[in-house]
Each structure stands twice: as structure tokens, then as C-alpha cells.
Design a protein around this motif. Structure first.
Motif, PDB file in Angstrom:
ATOM      1  N   PHE A   6      42.009  17.581 -11.145  1.00 36.04           N
ATOM      2  CA  PHE A   6      42.263  18.993 -11.368  1.00 36.04           C
ATOM      3  C   PHE A   6      43.703  19.207 -11.795  1.00 36.04           C
ATOM      4  O   PHE A   6      44.621  18.861 -11.068  1.00 36.04           O
ATOM      5  CB  PHE A   6      41.952  19.788 -10.100  1.00 36.04           C
ATOM      6  CG  PHE A   6      40.535  19.626  -9.665  1.00 36.04           C
ATOM      7  CD1 PHE A   6      39.522  20.292 -10.332  1.00 36.04           C
ATOM      8  CD2 PHE A   6      40.212  18.779  -8.628  1.00 36.04           C
ATOM      9  CE1 PHE A   6      38.198  20.120  -9.967  1.00 36.04           C
ATOM     10  CE2 PHE A   6      38.881  18.594  -8.252  1.00 36.04           C
ATOM     11  CZ  PHE A   6      37.877  19.266  -8.919  1.00 36.04           C
ATOM     12  N   TYR A   8      45.491  21.597 -11.742  1.00 36.16           N
ATOM     13  CA  TYR A   8      46.134  22.740 -11.100  1.00 36.16           C
ATOM     14  C   TYR A   8      46.174  22.467  -9.603  1.00 36.16           C
ATOM     15  O   TYR A   8      45.525  21.539  -9.121  1.00 36.16           O
ATOM     16  CB  TYR A   8      45.366  24.034 -11.379  1.00 36.16           C
ATOM     17  CG  TYR A   8      43.863  23.901 -11.280  1.00 36.16           C
ATOM     18  CD1 TYR A   8      43.078  23.786 -12.431  1.00 36.16           C
ATOM     19  CD2 TYR A   8      43.223  23.863 -10.036  1.00 36.16           C
ATOM     20  CE1 TYR A   8      41.700  23.641 -12.342  1.00 36.16           C
ATOM     21  CE2 TYR A   8      41.849  23.727  -9.947  1.00 36.16           C
ATOM     22  CZ  TYR A   8      41.091  23.620 -11.106  1.00 36.16           C
ATOM     23  OH  TYR A   8      39.731  23.469 -11.006  1.00 36.16           O
ATOM     24  N   ILE A  10      45.254  23.389  -5.697  1.00 36.30           N
ATOM     25  CA  ILE A  10      44.203  24.075  -4.954  1.00 36.30           C
ATOM     26  C   ILE A  10      44.867  24.725  -3.746  1.00 36.30           C
ATOM     27  O   ILE A  10      45.469  24.032  -2.924  1.00 36.30           O
ATOM     28  CB  ILE A  10      43.111  23.077  -4.508  1.00 36.30           C
ATOM     29  CG1 ILE A  10      42.486  22.381  -5.732  1.00 36.30           C
ATOM     30  CG2 ILE A  10      42.048  23.782  -3.670  1.00 36.30           C
ATOM     31  CD1 ILE A  10      41.557  21.226  -5.369  1.00 36.30           C
ATOM     32  N   LYS A  98      49.039  33.229  -6.971  1.00 31.79           N
ATOM     33  CA  LYS A  98      48.104  33.196  -8.099  1.00 31.79           C
ATOM     34  C   LYS A  98      48.578  32.246  -9.184  1.00 31.79           C
ATOM     35  O   LYS A  98      47.784  31.531  -9.783  1.00 31.79           O
ATOM     36  CB  LYS A  98      47.940  34.596  -8.681  1.00 31.79           C
ATOM     37  CG  LYS A  98      47.114  35.487  -7.801  1.00 31.79           C
ATOM     38  CD  LYS A  98      46.674  36.719  -8.555  1.00 31.79           C
ATOM     39  CE  LYS A  98      45.652  37.466  -7.735  1.00 31.79           C
ATOM     40  NZ  LYS A  98      45.268  38.741  -8.264  1.00 31.79           N
ATOM     41  N   GLY A 101      48.054  28.187  -8.399  1.00 30.66           N
ATOM     42  CA  GLY A 101      46.828  27.392  -8.478  1.00 30.66           C
ATOM     43  C   GLY A 101      45.578  28.193  -8.247  1.00 30.66           C
ATOM     44  O   GLY A 101      45.609  29.418  -8.191  1.00 30.66           O
ATOM     45  N   LYS A 102      44.474  27.471  -8.095  1.00 28.04           N
ATOM     46  CA  LYS A 102      43.194  28.107  -7.798  1.00 28.04           C
ATOM     47  C   LYS A 102      43.156  28.473  -6.328  1.00 28.04           C
ATOM     48  O   LYS A 102      43.445  27.639  -5.464  1.00 28.04           O
ATOM     49  CB  LYS A 102      42.053  27.127  -8.070  1.00 28.04           C
ATOM     50  CG  LYS A 102      41.561  27.198  -9.460  1.00 28.04           C
ATOM     51  CD  LYS A 102      40.051  27.412  -9.518  1.00 28.04           C
ATOM     52  CE  LYS A 102      39.721  27.909 -10.900  1.00 28.04           C
ATOM     53  NZ  LYS A 102      38.781  27.123 -11.618  1.00 28.04           N
ATOM     54  N   VAL A 104      41.267  29.304  -3.004  1.00 30.71           N
ATOM     55  CA  VAL A 104      39.987  29.122  -2.324  1.00 30.71           C
ATOM     56  C   VAL A 104      40.065  29.798  -0.960  1.00 30.71           C
ATOM     57  O   VAL A 104      40.887  29.427  -0.122  1.00 30.71           O
ATOM     58  CB  VAL A 104      39.678  27.621  -2.126  1.00 30.71           C
ATOM     59  CG1 VAL A 104      38.353  27.435  -1.391  1.00 30.71           C
ATOM     60  CG2 VAL A 104      39.677  26.874  -3.448  1.00 30.71           C
ATOM     61  N   ASP A 151      39.828  33.151  -5.912  1.00 29.89           N
ATOM     62  CA  ASP A 151      39.030  32.767  -7.077  1.00 29.89           C
ATOM     63  C   ASP A 151      37.656  32.290  -6.620  1.00 29.89           C
ATOM     64  O   ASP A 151      36.674  32.401  -7.339  1.00 29.89           O
ATOM     65  CB  ASP A 151      39.718  31.611  -7.835  1.00 29.89           C
ATOM     66  CG  ASP A 151      41.054  32.031  -8.412  1.00 29.89           C
ATOM     67  OD1 ASP A 151      41.078  33.003  -9.184  1.00 29.89           O
ATOM     68  OD2 ASP A 151      42.076  31.400  -8.085  1.00 29.89           O
ATOM     69  N   ILE A 152      37.638  31.708  -5.429  1.00 29.64           N
ATOM     70  CA  ILE A 152      36.426  31.084  -4.889  1.00 29.64           C
ATOM     71  C   ILE A 152      36.346  31.443  -3.408  1.00 29.64           C
ATOM     72  O   ILE A 152      37.368  31.447  -2.722  1.00 29.64           O
ATOM     73  CB  ILE A 152      36.534  29.542  -5.013  1.00 29.64           C
ATOM     74  CG1 ILE A 152      36.517  29.121  -6.486  1.00 29.64           C
ATOM     75  CG2 ILE A 152      35.453  28.818  -4.221  1.00 29.64           C
ATOM     76  CD1 ILE A 152      37.052  27.719  -6.704  1.00 29.64           C
ATOM     77  N   LYS A 171      32.526  24.448  -6.728  1.00 26.62           N
ATOM     78  CA  LYS A 171      32.928  25.738  -7.301  1.00 26.62           C
ATOM     79  C   LYS A 171      34.260  25.693  -8.028  1.00 26.62           C
ATOM     80  O   LYS A 171      34.669  26.685  -8.629  1.00 26.62           O
ATOM     81  CB  LYS A 171      33.005  26.788  -6.180  1.00 26.62           C
ATOM     82  CG  LYS A 171      31.651  27.153  -5.596  1.00 26.62           C
ATOM     83  CD  LYS A 171      31.794  28.148  -4.459  1.00 26.62           C
ATOM     84  CE  LYS A 171      30.428  28.700  -4.042  1.00 26.62           C
ATOM     85  NZ  LYS A 171      30.539  29.593  -2.871  1.00 26.62           N
ATOM     86  N   LEU A 172      34.937  24.560  -7.976  1.00 26.57           N
ATOM     87  CA  LEU A 172      36.271  24.495  -8.587  1.00 26.57           C
ATOM     88  C   LEU A 172      36.203  24.577 -10.120  1.00 26.57           C
ATOM     89  O   LEU A 172      35.249  24.103 -10.713  1.00 26.57           O
ATOM     90  CB  LEU A 172      36.978  23.190  -8.187  1.00 26.57           C
ATOM     91  CG  LEU A 172      37.583  23.164  -6.782  1.00 26.57           C
ATOM     92  CD1 LEU A 172      38.043  21.751  -6.443  1.00 26.57           C
ATOM     93  CD2 LEU A 172      38.747  24.132  -6.640  1.00 26.57           C
TER      94      LEU A 172
END
Ligand code: S3P
Length: 172
Positions: A6, A8, A10, A98, A101-102, A104, A151-152, A171-172
Motif C-alpha cells: 500500500f 499510503y 493506514i 486525512k 493516509g487511509k 480505518v 474511509d473504511i 476494504k483497503l
């Protein structure tokens, strides 16, 4: 050498006891990504425990430490960051998170949270307030913010760690 699947970071967010640190460690293992906890990062920087920081310096100071940690971590990529439960509540942290990264969000019911944290004495906000009702009221105050920046979202009630982690990855 880490696989770095990934490109980015998490960012795991959620209430105390939602499983951020546990899931971060598990994900770190299966994804071969480095993981770190903002709480640990701050404890090292300040050379005090979380309890000590709250007692001696107060919550606002701690929130500023979280902001500093986020700024320092901005240059990092491909890592899993387990965020302190209150981090998204400071407006100045939201944009930084934000960008970082993503995001969760791990969720759990007040009863589940209580069962997971009831013997912890390392959570200053719950010291003296260790009951389901208080957890529920604090969670209520945070819910909208958590949901708005995620995001998730992955629910963690009654699920073993590997199932939660697999759900996150899918879901990533
Ligand atoms: C807090 C959560 C804690 C820690 C501090 C404040 C909060 O981290 O940062 O005690 O405001 O929810 P965990 O979510 O890892 O317990």
C-alpha cells in the motif's frame, strides 16, 4: 524488506478498546508494514506515561502532543499508525490525518468496549469513570466525528482478530 503493498499509510482510529493496537500489530505482520502507536510515540518524546502527561500537563497539552506527532509522521509512507482514541476530536488534527493516509474506523458497542478495558488503569479519561454508561456517553460525543473522517468502517464486536484484520484488508 517490507513489501509495501500500500503506497499510503493506514491510520486506525476508534474509541479506546476498539482494537486499534491489536489490529495494527496483526496487519503489520500480514502486510509486512511497520506499525506504530501515536501514544507510544508521545510517551517516548515526553518521557512520561499517558497518565503522567494527563496528570501533570492536562488533556489539552496531550492533544497538542498528538498534533505534533502527526506533523512529525507526515513524512512517513507505507506504515500503519494506531491513533489515540481522541485524536480526531481536535479540529486541527482532522486535515493532517486525512492527508496522512487511509482512515480505518474500528467500532464496538459500549458493552464490548467496557469488557475490553475494564481492568486498564492506563486510560486517564476512564479513571474513576469505568462503567458502560460513561463509555456510551463519551462514545456518543465522538461518533459523528469518527464516522465523518473514516474511509473504511469495520465493526469488531464478537469477531476474532484475524477476521477483523481480513475485513480491513479487503476494504483497503
Ligand atoms: C484517549 C485514548 C487513549 C490515549 C489517551 C486518550 C482518548 O488511547 O490516547 O488516554 O481520548 O480516547 P487509546 O485509544 O489507544 O486507548
Amino acid at each position: 524488506q517490507a513489501k509495501n503493498l500500500f503506497p499510503y499509510n493506514i491510520m486506525l482510529i476508534g474509541f479506546m478498546g476498539s482494537g486499534k493496537s491489536t489490529i495494527a500489530k496483526y496487519l503489520s505482520h500480514i502486510l509486512e508494514m511497520e506499525d506504530l502507536e501515536t501514544d507510544e510515540f508521545i510517551v517516548k518524546r515526553e518521557d512520561m506515561t499517558i497518565n503522567e502527561i494527563f496528570q501533570r500537563k492536562g488533556e489539552e497539552y496531550f492533544r497538542q502532543c498528538e498534533n505534533n506527532a502527526l506533523r512529525e509522521l507526515e513524512t512517513r509512507q507505507g506504515i500503519i499508525i494506531s491513533c489515540g482514541g481522541g485524536m480526531p476530536m481536535k479540529d486541527e488534527n482532522v486535515e493532517l490525518m486525512k492527508r496522512n493516509g487511509k482512515i480505518v474506523l474500528l467500532t464496538a458497542s459500549p458493552q464490548t468496549i467496557y469488557d475490553r478495558v475494564k481492568y486498564s488503569n492506563q486510560r486517564p479519561l476512564l479513571n474513576g469513570n469505568m462503567n458502560v454508561e460513561y463509555i456510551e456517553s463519551l462514545m456518543e460525543k465522538r461518533k459523528d466525528r469518527y464516522e465523518s473522517i473514516a474511509d473504511i468502517v469495520v465493526d469488531t464486536n464478537d469477531k476474532p482478530i484475524h477476521v477483523i484484520a481480513e475485513e480491513v484488508v479487503s476494504k483497503l
